[in-house]
Enzyme design. Structure first.
Site, short mmCIF file in Angstrom:
data_model
loop_
_atom_site.label_atom_id
_atom_site.label_comp_id
_atom_site.label_asym_id
_atom_site.label_seq_id
_atom_site.Cartn_x
_atom_site.Cartn_y
_atom_site.Cartn_z
CD GLU A 47 -2.88 -1.24 2.31
OE1 GLU A 47 -2.65 -0.55 3.34
OE2 GLU A 47 -3.87 -1.98 2.19
CB CYS A 56 -3.63 -6.49 -5.61
SG CYS A 56 -4.99 -5.33 -5.62
CD GLU A 58 -4.76 -10.79 -5.94
OE1 GLU A 58 -4.13 -9.85 -5.39
OE2 GLU A 58 -5.99 -10.97 -5.78
ZN ZN Z 1 -6.35 -6.75 -6.86
#
Ligand code: ZN
Length: 141
Positions: A47, A56, A58
């Site tokens: 973040e 994210c 992934e």
């Molecule tokens: Zn995501």
């Protein structure tokens, strides 16, 4: 994917949460990706104080793999600290579909390490990607 690879994929996805940088959401996510040639990549969410700068887990895993020259993948696993099974966000689904066929398995792991299995095609039917463009163009000609 054999049982040994699956076990390792799940273990790495759970481990990947440990390096999550999520001081704002407190929502740790880990991902593990298995390439066609048998290489594993881990990713976590990262973040930023400027929220739009967050990435994210992934996509972290995919960017690590693609930037190391990998383009074909066998499976992805995503873990969280939730009791429920959490699925990838819309941006990640689009991102993953760029490098996956509709049959690629995607596993969701909960905080107990239990899993649910889906395919890319289930998560993003009628995906906007190169493969579908080619098919559509063939149909027209
Ligand atoms: Zn995501």
């Amino acid at each position: 994917m054999d049982a040994q690879d699956q076990k390792k994929l799940f273990r790495l996805a759970m481990e990947a949460k440990e390096t999550s940088y999520s001081p704002y959401s407190k929502f740790r996510v880990g991902a593990a990706l298995l390439t066609k040639d048998g290489t594993f990549f881990k990713g976590c969410n990262v973040e930023n104080s400027s929220y739009g700068g967050a990435i994210c887990a992934e996509r972290t895993a995919y960017v690590k793999a693609v930037s190391e020259g990998h383009r074909q993948f066998r499976a992805l696993a995503v873990s969280t600290d939730q009791e429920d099974f959490v699925s990838p966000c819309g941006i990640c689904r689009q991102f993953i579909s760029e490098f996956s066929n509709a049959e690629m398995p995607i596993y969701f792991l909960n905080n107990k390490g239990e899993h649910r299995e889906f395919t890319m095609g289930q998560l993003l039917p009628l995906a906007f990607n190169l493969e579908n463009h080619i098919e559509r163009n063939h149909e027209k000609s």
